[in-house]
Scaffold this active site. Structure first.
Site, PDB file in Angstrom:
ATOM      1  CG  ASP A 249      -0.241  -0.051   2.548  1.00 16.47           C
ATOM      2  OD1 ASP A 249       0.920  -0.534   2.605  1.00 16.47           O
ATOM      3  OD2 ASP A 249      -0.821   0.410   3.551  1.00 16.47           O
TER       4      ASP A 249
ATOM      5  CG  ASP B 196       4.148   0.128   1.616  1.00 15.23           C
ATOM      6  OD1 ASP B 196       3.877   1.068   2.377  1.00 15.23           O
ATOM      7  OD2 ASP B 196       3.586  -0.978   1.666  1.00 15.23           O
TER       8      ASP B 196
HETATM    9 CA   LIG Z   1       2.790  -0.770   3.934  1.00 13.99          CA
END
Ligand SMILES: [Ca+2]
Length: 315
Positions: A11, A16
């Site tokens: 996400d 990330d």
């Molecule tokens: Ca994440």
């Protein structure tokens, strides 16, 4: 490049982005990235992901959009930490979308595991909606994975967004419960507290911006919003949860202590919805608390993590 194919479900989100860059810096065979709602909207996540792979000079890696919402409930989002749009308030350029595929993320997960049964490591660093849906669409899905590594959950009730629950599990507690109860491949959970205890020195973060690598400068820019926030709160280290989970996917020696047992996820509670419950003390004692055993990472080797992260400077 490593022979072990890896798929990241994420996400994006600043940590990330760092996790994706870390996998590429360490020559991992990243064969696809599936996107899910979480830190920001699904639309932002897919655009951000395609931007990150482009900046990392790997625009051929396919990006798949998945679930826009959790099984139950509204989106939480975490713009106060990640910045508006998910990448420190910076907007993905409109010409970086070529790698975004029409195929749905869940269909892509099912297809890739059929093409390479028993080979793929799935690194899940967002809410578990896509993974839960994959199990519901195809009960054989989890048996076709080599392993699943999850950043999520908590071991001491340390909260993020909700007082007693970690963000990824909070975003979709029902999906998280389905995943930890029904996966039939080896599962490793990297909980919030372990990430928090395995931060990087602030000097390391400062060195990112000074690096001659354009990727490092990009990572420095997108993380500046969240790092200023962490520093203003007096955090002693630079905490990047998803990057630690990626480091563990790359090198299991990063793990120094594991607790094994079944996991449940709290699905009610004003303050605790999404809290991870370790059932190891009651394991074998009561079938009501049963489930497949998973490995919960209790301690990680900060120096080894730090060493892997230094690889970003060569990307
Ligand atoms: Ca994440």
């Amino acid at each position: 490049m490593s022979d072990n194919p890896i798929v990241i479900d994420c996400d994006v989100g600043v940590d990330d982005a760092v996790a994706i860059a870390l996998c590429l810096a360490q020559n991992q065979n990243l064969i696809g990235i599936t996107c899910v709602h979480g830190n920001t909207s699904l639309e932002n996540v897919t655009k951000n992901t395609a931007w990150v792979t482009s900046v990392c000079k790997r625009p051929e890696i396919p990006v798949f959009g998945g679930a826009e919402k959790s099984f139950i409930g509204d989106n939480l989002f975490a713009h106060e930490f990640h910045g508006e749009g998910g990448l420190g308030g910076m907007s993905a350029p409109s010409d970086k979308k070529d790698s975004i595929c029409d195929e749905h993320a869940v269909s892509a997960l099912l297809r890739m595991t059929k093409e390479r049964p028993g080979e793929i490591t799935l690194l899940a660093i967002g809410p578990l909606t896509n993974v839960g849906l994959a199990i519901r669409m195809d009960p054989g899905f989890s048996k076709r994975l080599k392993e699943l590594i999850i950043m999520g959950g908590n071991t001491t009730g340390k909260g993020a967004v909700r007082p007693g629950a970690e963000f990824n599990f909070s975003c979709d507690p029902e999906a998280a419960h389905v995943v930890v109860q029904e996966m039939e491949c080896p599962v490793t959970i990297v909980p919030f507290e372990t990430c928090y205890d395995t931060g990087l020195p602030w000097e390391w973060y400062d060195s990112l911006a000074q690096s001659s690598s354009s990727v490092c400068r990009f990572l420095s820019e997108i993380t500046s919003h969240s790092t200023v926030r962490q520093q203003n709160k007096g955090k002693p280290t630079f905490v990047m949860c998803d990057a630690l989970a990626a480091a563990i996917a790359i090198d299991k020696k990063v793990i120094t202590e594991v607790r094994r047992g079944p996991i449940h996820v709290e699905r009610s509670g004003m303050y605790t919805r999404g809290q991870m419950m370790e059932m190891s003390a009651l394991w074998d004692g009561d079938k009501a608390y049963s489930g497949p055993p998973v490995d919960v990472v209790i301690k990680a080797d900060g120096e080894r993590f730090y060493s892997l992260m230094n690889g970003l400077k060569n990307l």
